[in-house]
Every structure is written in C-alpha cells, then in structure tokens.
Write a protein that holds these residues in place. Structure first.
Motif, mmCIF file in Angstrom:
data_model
loop_
_atom_site.group_PDB
_atom_site.id
_atom_site.type_symbol
_atom_site.label_atom_id
_atom_site.label_comp_id
_atom_site.label_asym_id
_atom_site.label_seq_id
_atom_site.Cartn_x
_atom_site.Cartn_y
_atom_site.Cartn_z
ATOM 1 N N SER A 161 1.240 -1.093 0.184
ATOM 2 C CA SER A 161 0.251 -0.064 -0.442
ATOM 3 C C SER A 161 0.894 0.813 0.327
ATOM 4 O O SER A 161 0.453 2.181 0.110
ATOM 5 N N VAL A 162 2.182 1.318 -0.111
ATOM 6 C CA VAL A 162 2.581 2.550 0.130
ATOM 7 C C VAL A 162 4.079 2.430 -0.798
ATOM 8 O O VAL A 162 4.714 1.385 -0.851
ATOM 9 N N GLY A 163 4.362 3.028 -1.431
ATOM 10 C CA GLY A 163 5.735 3.160 -2.069
ATOM 11 C C GLY A 163 6.558 4.069 -1.568
ATOM 12 O O GLY A 163 6.549 5.418 -1.413
ATOM 13 N N TRP A 164 8.395 3.643 -2.016
ATOM 14 C CA TRP A 164 9.005 4.922 -0.572
ATOM 15 C C TRP A 164 10.236 4.924 -1.607
ATOM 16 O O TRP A 164 10.472 3.445 -2.653
ATOM 17 N N GLU A 165 10.040 5.527 -1.462
ATOM 18 C CA GLU A 165 12.495 5.991 -1.609
ATOM 19 C C GLU A 165 13.206 6.806 -0.965
ATOM 20 O O GLU A 165 12.629 7.292 -0.049
ATOM 21 N N ILE A 166 14.148 6.491 -0.940
ATOM 22 C CA ILE A 166 15.440 6.680 -1.065
ATOM 23 C C ILE A 166 16.200 7.918 -1.087
ATOM 24 O O ILE A 166 16.648 7.373 -2.693
ATOM 25 N N LEU A 167 16.702 8.691 -0.518
ATOM 26 C CA LEU A 167 17.457 9.189 -1.777
ATOM 27 C C LEU A 167 18.850 10.121 -0.500
ATOM 28 O O LEU A 167 18.889 10.644 0.202
ATOM 29 N N LEU A 168 19.669 9.376 -0.741
ATOM 30 C CA LEU A 168 21.054 10.068 0.241
ATOM 31 C C LEU A 168 22.071 11.041 -0.997
ATOM 32 O O LEU A 168 22.181 10.327 -1.691
ATOM 33 N N SER A 169 22.245 11.981 -0.423
ATOM 34 C CA SER A 169 23.399 12.965 -1.289
ATOM 35 C C SER A 169 24.426 12.840 -0.540
ATOM 36 O O SER A 169 24.539 12.724 0.493
ATOM 37 N N PRO A 170 25.986 13.344 -1.620
ATOM 38 C CA PRO A 170 26.817 13.370 -1.102
ATOM 39 C C PRO A 170 27.403 14.957 -0.432
ATOM 40 O O PRO A 170 28.431 14.913 -0.152
ATOM 41 N N ASP A 171 26.464 15.531 -0.312
ATOM 42 C CA ASP A 171 26.872 16.986 0.161
ATOM 43 C C ASP A 171 26.522 17.950 1.131
ATOM 44 O O ASP A 171 26.039 18.772 1.367
ATOM 45 N N GLU A 172 25.178 17.201 1.957
ATOM 46 C CA GLU A 172 24.479 17.826 2.235
ATOM 47 C C GLU A 172 25.262 18.783 3.493
ATOM 48 O O GLU A 172 24.868 19.181 4.071
ATOM 49 N N GLU A 173 26.955 17.592 3.782
ATOM 50 C CA GLU A 173 27.580 18.337 4.989
ATOM 51 C C GLU A 173 27.736 20.562 3.930
ATOM 52 O O GLU A 173 28.428 21.568 4.896
ATOM 53 N N THR A 174 28.299 19.994 2.859
ATOM 54 C CA THR A 174 28.351 21.500 2.430
ATOM 55 C C THR A 174 27.233 22.664 1.864
ATOM 56 O O THR A 174 26.980 23.332 0.670
ATOM 57 N N GLY A 175 26.303 22.073 2.751
ATOM 58 C CA GLY A 175 24.598 22.347 2.193
ATOM 59 C C GLY A 175 23.497 22.506 1.379
ATOM 60 O O GLY A 175 22.892 22.855 0.209
ATOM 61 N N SER A 176 24.265 21.309 0.404
ATOM 62 C CA SER A 176 23.292 20.605 -0.295
ATOM 63 C C SER A 176 22.974 21.314 -1.661
ATOM 64 O O SER A 176 21.416 21.352 -2.716
ATOM 65 N N LEU A 177 23.435 22.150 -1.852
ATOM 66 C CA LEU A 177 24.175 22.473 -3.174
ATOM 67 C C LEU A 177 24.020 22.548 -4.070
ATOM 68 O O LEU A 177 23.348 22.680 -5.331
ATOM 69 N N ALA A 178 24.222 21.400 -4.734
ATOM 70 C CA ALA A 178 24.357 20.762 -5.763
ATOM 71 C C ALA A 178 22.873 19.319 -5.773
ATOM 72 O O ALA A 178 22.671 19.066 -6.925
ATOM 73 N N SER A 179 22.779 19.383 -4.940
ATOM 74 C CA SER A 179 21.910 18.057 -4.558
ATOM 75 C C SER A 179 20.374 18.755 -4.576
ATOM 76 O O SER A 179 19.484 18.268 -4.249
ATOM 77 N N ALA A 180 20.532 20.032 -4.094
ATOM 78 C CA ALA A 180 19.474 20.794 -4.026
ATOM 79 C C ALA A 180 18.093 20.178 -4.954
ATOM 80 O O ALA A 180 16.746 20.247 -4.240
ATOM 81 N N ALA A 181 17.957 21.001 -6.379
ATOM 82 C CA ALA A 181 17.083 20.410 -7.411
ATOM 83 C C ALA A 181 16.500 18.860 -7.233
ATOM 84 O O ALA A 181 15.805 18.503 -7.874
ATOM 85 N N VAL A 182 17.718 18.117 -7.195
ATOM 86 C CA VAL A 182 18.025 17.019 -6.609
ATOM 87 C C VAL A 182 16.251 16.635 -5.526
ATOM 88 O O VAL A 182 15.134 15.645 -6.035
ATOM 89 N N LEU A 183 16.379 16.902 -4.615
ATOM 90 C CA LEU A 183 15.687 17.163 -3.723
ATOM 91 C C LEU A 183 14.453 17.400 -4.027
ATOM 92 O O LEU A 183 12.987 17.168 -3.577
ATOM 93 N N ALA A 184 14.580 18.567 -4.412
ATOM 94 C CA ALA A 184 12.716 19.166 -4.908
ATOM 95 C C ALA A 184 12.228 18.690 -6.016
ATOM 96 O O ALA A 184 10.837 18.675 -5.919
ATOM 97 N N ASP A 185 13.019 17.678 -6.790
ATOM 98 C CA ASP A 185 12.147 17.326 -7.353
ATOM 99 C C ASP A 185 11.378 15.748 -6.746
ATOM 100 O O ASP A 185 10.332 15.696 -7.046
ATOM 101 N N ARG A 186 12.027 15.410 -6.010
ATOM 102 C CA ARG A 186 12.078 13.744 -5.594
ATOM 103 C C ARG A 186 10.354 14.077 -4.698
ATOM 104 O O ARG A 186 9.448 13.878 -4.598
ATOM 105 N N ALA A 187 10.738 15.149 -3.782
ATOM 106 C CA ALA A 187 9.782 15.935 -2.944
ATOM 107 C C ALA A 187 8.606 15.820 -3.773
ATOM 108 O O ALA A 187 7.159 15.723 -2.680
#
Length: 422
Positions: A161-187
């Motif tokens: 009954s539920v779909g799940w996705e794990i998104l792990l980024s390599p740059d959270e500790e530097t502010g998610s600057l490069a992964s921000a667009a990916v986070l927004a897209d998957r959100a």
C-alpha cells in the motif's frame, strides 16, 4: 479500511515484526562501526564511492530499484580569494513501488564533515551504550535505521500500500548546493518526507527550522611596501574590517535574523600593505521574506564599499536553505509521529532550532516532513560525536510503525491538508 496507529501497533504481526528489529540490534551496531571507519568527507569522492557500494549492498535484500544522479560541479572560494571548481559525488536513489497511491521520501546523506586528513577516523566506546566515531550519529546511523525500518515494512501485510524512495546525497554537509534540485524534484513526487538526521540525545526532534546561507566577501586593494610606499597601497584588511562591522550590524535587522562573520584571512607579511582579504560568513533567518531583504542589504554593502578608490569588492554564495515553517500538514504529520511513538512508549517532543538540513529543502518544495528520525546522539560535527546505541532498535521500530501506519491510512489527513495547501 483506514486504521489508527494504535490499531496497527496492536496487531500480532506488527508486534512480531517490531520484536524482530530488537534482534538486529547487535548487527546494526557492528554495521555503523564498519561504515564509520570509511572516510566519506564531502570532498573525498573515493570514500563516498565506497560508502555508496556498502549502502546499496545493504539495501539489496529489499529488492529495490536503484538509480544514480550525477551532480554538477560546484564553485568554491580559495583562501586566496580565487574561485575554484569543486567536484561533487552523486546521489543514490533506492526505491520501490513508485506508482503506489501513498508515497514516502526518506532522505539522508553519505557524507560527513571529516576530511580524509582529519585526525578523527576511528570509533571507540565511551561506555556500554555510547559509541564515539565519525558519522555514527550524523548520519550513517540514520541510514541503518532506515534500512531496518523498511525490512519490517516489507515483511508486513501493509507493504503493497505504500511506495518508498530513499534519496542519499553526497553534499548535505556542505549545504546540499548541488543536490538541492534533486531533493526538490523527488519531494514533488512524494506525499510525506522522513529525514534521518540524529535526534537529540534525550530523543527530542526538531520542529521549525531557520533558513541559512553561506557567503564569502572578497576585498581586493593594492599591495605596497609598508614603509617606503605605504600611501601608495590600498589596505584590503582595513576595508574588510569595516565591511565586517556592517555585516554584523545586520543581525536583528529582521526578527531572529543573525549574521556570523566567521573566517577572516588576508595579507602576506607585516611589512606589506595587504592587497586581498576575505571573510566567510553565515546568515540564519526565520521567515522566507527575510531572504530578499538580506540580499538587498548585501548588495548595498558591496556597492558602498566597492566605490572606494582603488578597491574592488566581490560577493560569492547565497541562501541555500529556506526556513522550514510548520504548516497545518506538517503539524498533522508531527502529531501522527508522536502518536506512533506513544504506542511504543517513546515520548516524541519537538523543539524549534536554528540548525538546517534537507528538511528545509523538502518543506520549500511543499512536502510535509519530520527531519530528525535518526538515532539519538550528540556533539555532531566534532571529534566528540557520539551515538547512544540502544536507540538503533528504538528508532527503527518507530520508523517501521510510522511507515505501516502511513500505509494503513492513518496519515491520510496529512495528505488532505497537503492538497489544500498546494
């Protein structure tokens, strides 16, 4: 049929699955020790690649789909004030049933703040329940919590009954600057968010969060001999000191807004008028409307001081994490998670914080989320980082029950409120 968290928690199959998580406690601790010994500082691409393999292998038993998202290069400012290219790792997407009616995005990061040459590279036991080590809490421990919660979900009658996705980024500790667009897209593709930053040592979770931005102010003047040709020079350090005062004066320019001039460098020798100086500073803000106000004030500072004869002033950086306000949907999610905790004898309380994480990014994309569902720990970002190891099974059971309750419809009011807010 829609069930309540209590009805889900009281079923025999759920009780059995949660008890099996307790049986994995030792394995979870052994895994975090192994992972902690892999240096995965944000700029250590080899270490991040090694962590990627370990994580994907660990989740393979769930038979998920796996995809990778290469991140673009970023820019950094060197201590000399020059702009340099910075390579980033890649995001890992691990997902199952993406077309389900109820979808959860679970986020985290494989990077730590500890560079490959940092002296903090090993774990050690401080007492029977306290493990010290790089990333044990922030957040390799959190990834292990995700894994064991999903194992329980997949063994339950609620999984379909539920779909799940794990998104792990390599740059959270530097502010998610490069992964921000990916986070927004998957959100955008999810209904709720669960992020695995560590809870406080007493189990308290973060609620509302301030926004944050990192900047570098670079001043260029003119070098000269400090004795023979002093007045021919343009002292970048002196002008920067004035600018730092102006930056500091922006604190409380809006309620709760703070500016922290943090790292200052400039000059080469006492007998040389310094021709370059820079200041790295951070801003924290409570309201989204504070961002354009602050950026406008920075532009005024650059224009005012850059007009001085013989000087150039450059600004780099930006606000990378918007504030996370608590919407109706987010409050309902927080309440539901507290209800799940109560069924397990866990007191779930929330406090606002000036800290930031990927939960800010998810909230900015309109996704209600709780972002401190990882292990209990503390003193993160220091060589004293620790995890309370009894929290592995505890937090995995909490997340497992949240996921099952979500699948059973117990959080459908969150989804309705989210729709109304859109």
């Amino acid at each position: 049929m829609v069930l309540t968290p209590r009805e889900v928690a009281e079923s025999d199959i759920v009780k059995e699955l949660l008890s099996k998580i307790d049986e994995q406690q030792s394995l979870m601790v052994d895994t975090v020790v192994e992972w902690s010994h892999v240096n995965s500082g944000s700029r250590n691409l080899d270490g991040l690649a090694e962590m990627e393999k370990l994580v994907v292998d660990a989740f393979s038993s769930l038979e998920p789909q796996v995809a990778y998202v290469d991140l673009p290069d970023g820019e950094g400012v060197t201590p000399a004030g020059d702009v340099e290219v910075q390579k980033n790792g890649r995001c890992i997407r691990i997902f199952k049933r993406p077309d389900a009616n109820r979808r959860v995005l679970m986020t985290g990061h494989t990077d730590t703040v500890f560079a490959v040459d940092h002296p903090f590279q090993q774990t050690k036991w401080l007492d029977d329940n306290t493990l010290n080590g790089p990333g044990v809490a922030d957040m390799k421990g959190g990834i292990i919590v995700m894994l064991n919660a999903l194992k329980a979900l997949e063994a339950s009658p609620y999984a379909s009954s539920v779909g799940w996705e794990i998104l792990l980024s390599p740059d959270e500790e530097t502010g998610s600057l490069a992964s921000a667009a990916v986070l927004a897209d998957r959100a955008i593709a999810a209904d709720i968010g669960m992020t695995y930053e560590p809870a406080l040592a007493d189990g308290t979770l973060a609620g509302a969060r301030k926004g944050s931005g990192n900047f570098v102010m670079v001043v260029e003047g003119k070098a000269a001999h400090a004795g023979r040709e002093f007045f021919e020079g343009r002292n970048a350090v002196v002008l920067l000191s004035e600018i730092i005062g102006a930056l500091s004066n922006l604190t409380n320019g809006r309620p709760g807004l703070t500016v922290n001039p943090a790292v200052v460098s400039g000059g080469v020798a006492p007998n040389v008028v310094p021709d370059k100086a820079l200041c790295r500073f951070n801003v924290r803000l409570e309201d989204p409307s504070d961002a354009p106000w602050f950026e406008g004030e920075l532009a005024k500072i650059v224009e005012q001081y850059g007009a001085r004869d013989g000087f150039q002033v450059r600004l780099h950086g930006g606000i990378n994490r918007p504030p996370k306000a608590i919407t109706e949907a987010n409050q309902l999610l927080m309440d539901a998670i507290a209800d799940c905790g109560a069924e397990l004898g866990i007191n779930v309380a929330y406090v606002p914080t000036g800290g930031c994480c990927e939960g800010n990014n998810l909230a900015a994309a309109g996704l209600p989320n709780v972002d401190t569902l990882g292990v209990r720990g503390g003193l993160i970002h220091s060589a004293d980082e620790f995890v309370l190891v009894d929290s592995f099974a505890e937090r995995a059971k909490l997340s497992a029950l949240i996921l099952m309750a979500f699948a059973a419809g117990a959080l459908d009011d969150v989804l309705a409120a989210k729709t109304n807010e859109a």
